[in-house]
Design a protein around this motif. Sequence first.
Motif, PDB file in Angstrom:
ATOM      1  N   ILE A 145       7.144  63.352 -57.170  1.00 48.57           N
ATOM      2  CA  ILE A 145       8.369  62.921 -57.834  1.00 48.57           C
ATOM      3  C   ILE A 145       8.857  64.023 -58.755  1.00 48.57           C
ATOM      4  O   ILE A 145       8.106  64.894 -59.190  1.00 48.57           O
ATOM      5  CB  ILE A 145       8.134  61.618 -58.611  1.00 48.57           C
TER       6      ILE A 145
ATOM      7  N   ILE B 217      15.600  62.391 -51.424  1.00 46.05           N
ATOM      8  CA  ILE B 217      14.579  63.408 -51.159  1.00 46.05           C
ATOM      9  C   ILE B 217      15.231  64.783 -51.076  1.00 46.05           C
ATOM     10  O   ILE B 217      16.268  64.960 -50.433  1.00 46.05           O
ATOM     11  CB  ILE B 217      13.826  63.105 -49.856  1.00 46.05           C
TER      12      ILE B 217
ATOM     13  N   ALA C 295      10.928  63.926 -54.462  1.00 49.39           N
ATOM     14  CA  ALA C 295      11.795  62.757 -54.514  1.00 49.39           C
ATOM     15  C   ALA C 295      12.356  62.600 -55.912  1.00 49.39           C
ATOM     16  O   ALA C 295      11.606  62.624 -56.897  1.00 49.39           O
ATOM     17  CB  ALA C 295      11.026  61.501 -54.125  1.00 49.39           C
TER      18      ALA C 295
ATOM     19  N   VAL D  95      14.042  59.922 -58.149  1.00 48.65           N
ATOM     20  CA  VAL D  95      14.376  58.503 -58.261  1.00 48.65           C
ATOM     21  C   VAL D  95      15.780  58.393 -58.825  1.00 48.65           C
ATOM     22  O   VAL D  95      16.132  59.068 -59.803  1.00 48.65           O
ATOM     23  CB  VAL D  95      13.360  57.774 -59.162  1.00 48.65           C
TER      24      VAL D  95
ATOM     25  N   VAL E 263      10.480  55.042 -52.379  1.00 45.00           N
ATOM     26  CA  VAL E 263       9.273  55.703 -52.868  1.00 45.00           C
ATOM     27  C   VAL E 263       8.319  54.634 -53.383  1.00 45.00           C
ATOM     28  O   VAL E 263       8.683  53.816 -54.230  1.00 45.00           O
ATOM     29  CB  VAL E 263       9.598  56.704 -53.986  1.00 45.00           C
TER      30      VAL E 263
ATOM     31  N   THR F 148       4.045  58.316 -51.545  1.00 47.31           N
ATOM     32  CA  THR F 148       4.556  58.178 -50.187  1.00 47.31           C
ATOM     33  C   THR F 148       5.977  57.640 -50.234  1.00 47.31           C
ATOM     34  O   THR F 148       6.262  56.705 -50.987  1.00 47.31           O
ATOM     35  CB  THR F 148       3.675  57.233 -49.361  1.00 47.31           C
ATOM     36  N   ALA F 149       6.845  58.226 -49.435  1.00 44.88           N
ATOM     37  CA  ALA F 149       8.219  57.739 -49.326  1.00 44.88           C
ATOM     38  C   ALA F 149       8.477  57.317 -47.884  1.00 44.88           C
ATOM     39  O   ALA F 149       7.887  57.860 -46.948  1.00 44.88           O
ATOM     40  CB  ALA F 149       9.210  58.818 -49.748  1.00 44.88           C
TER      41      ALA F 149
END
Length: 627
Positions: free
Chosen positions: A553, A570, A579, A581, A601, A621-622
């Motif tokens: 992240i 992403i 990633a 958010v 995510v 993990t996304a």
Amino acid sequence: MSAIKVSIVTVSDSCFRGAAEDKSGPLLQQLCENDGHRVVARRLVPDGIDSVSQTLIELSDNHSSDVIITTGGTGFTQRDVTPEATKRVIEKEAVGIQIALLTESMKKVKLAMLSRLVAGIRKSTLIVNFPGSEKACRECYEVIAEVLNHAVDQLRQDSEKVAIVHQKLHISSNAIMKSRVNLTPSGHRLRNSPFEMISFDEAMRIVNDESVALRKVIKLSLNEISKLIGKVVAEDITSPMPLPPFRASIKDGYAVIAKDGSGNRKVIDIPIVAGIDPDKVSVKEGFCARINTGGPVPENADAVVQVEDTEVVETAENGEEIIVNIKKPPSIDQDIRAIGSDIKTGEVVISKGTKLGPVELGILATVGCKSVPVFQRAVVAIMSTGDELLSAGDTYKKGAIYDANRVTLMALLTKHNYEVVDMGIARDDTDDVCNKIASALHQADVLITTGGVSMGEKDIVKAVLMLDFEAKIHFGRVNMKPGKPTTFATCCFENQKKLIFALPGNPVSAFVTCLLFAMPSLQILSGDIRKDHTKESNQLQKYHKTMKVNLKISKPLELDERPHFMRAVIDYSGDQIVATVLSGSQRSSRLLSAKDADALVLIPSKKEIKKDFLTTETAVTAFLISA
């Protein structure tokens, strides 16, 4: 359903001679095309039993037409014989269509009783007579338009589509169901959910097990290309024959006997072209036979010499070759594909689990496959619940909100090529919920509802499922955010097991839980899952394998008591996949938080990593929303 193929036949002496203009034929073509049908043929023929009947036979027997509409020749004059020509060729009469056409036409003009309209079936083609005037053609077309799809579904033996229509008719004829659920006064309602909250992994395991048990295998003809595209093969398919099935020439040239070496050869009269029976050609010593690429090599020939390695020595008066010179000595099996060199008899050509596309279907056609065992794709019904909901286009009223869930989920499923049934909005009324669920289960294999599954006094979906449909609630709460009240149930309805996903009503919760629970289930039902799951760490990764991305992240995040599926964007541009958010509220009611997102995510809970914050160094993990 693929477009209905319609042929239009204008029957008129004067139009055939050019003394009058055919106006009814073009009108019928326009009406058909406006309804999405495909006009594959237009014919203009003179009046006469032979001319009309021969045209009808031609258009029906070559499988080019689902429906043939004739216009003209249905009156009382001596030359009006279209009905007689039609009766000559049909195998079954469609009396109901005849009566409907006559009845509706007479409501508009009494003279319609003088039209002698015939309708019937020849093989798998519906043939219907219309009068010759434009006005009558328009009126008659309007009569049959609403039943054409169902008629053609029956003629095509599309049992799935026919069953859906019959179920709808059955529902509409049934008495309204009365729910057995009695609403509890607000003062006596439960203050805590009676359903145990289970982990996400456990919930996915249950969905998986129930979905696998419900998979159905059907066989489709290889000619049903539109139905086969995108389907998943249910078992290994082996070749019933070798390919090539005969020794085939690789080059354009001459089939020869190798031991003859180089030198002159007499050319036999019969050339070997693709499709010829090789037993009809015999090559003897000192002779050769012209052969095309792909042509079968005669048994007594054992080599092919390409045309570039030859020269003409003698020709006949008509220019045909009599003698050619083989400039280079050939070797045995030169430029010959051996029997089975591409595909052997019994060889697996398409493996179980393969998604069918153009190349796969071409391979099956190549080996002479007639039918293909595939997993049947589920029909999915979508229903929203809530007194506050309005459908798109409804006039706004105070205290109401527009129903986004139904539109969002229907669009998601349609994007993935699932057949979707729109069940509309059920009011917060036990009878209405009960009847709409019954209607949905008549028409679909899987039902997805949104709303009515939390702890509110009008959250009645679970109660209706249990009491009115004797459904088994496999889980009613999941340890996740958003989507804690997500419910999964199964029931037996009309001797068929059904899957029911009762999702939360908040728009983001509905979208996320549909992605995480319903979509994997539908993939399992259609056979569209990967085989090797042994290295996967949880159920989500297992069933969203093609969507998974491991990343970090962009900034630290405060953790929640529950695992949180956060909407994110992403960034693939750097050395590491990161990633970000999305800023702003991640509330489950705020669908805008998903608009720009391309991934969910999975942020672990505090309990899982025993920390209050997730650092940028921790791998997460996304799951790609757009996959």
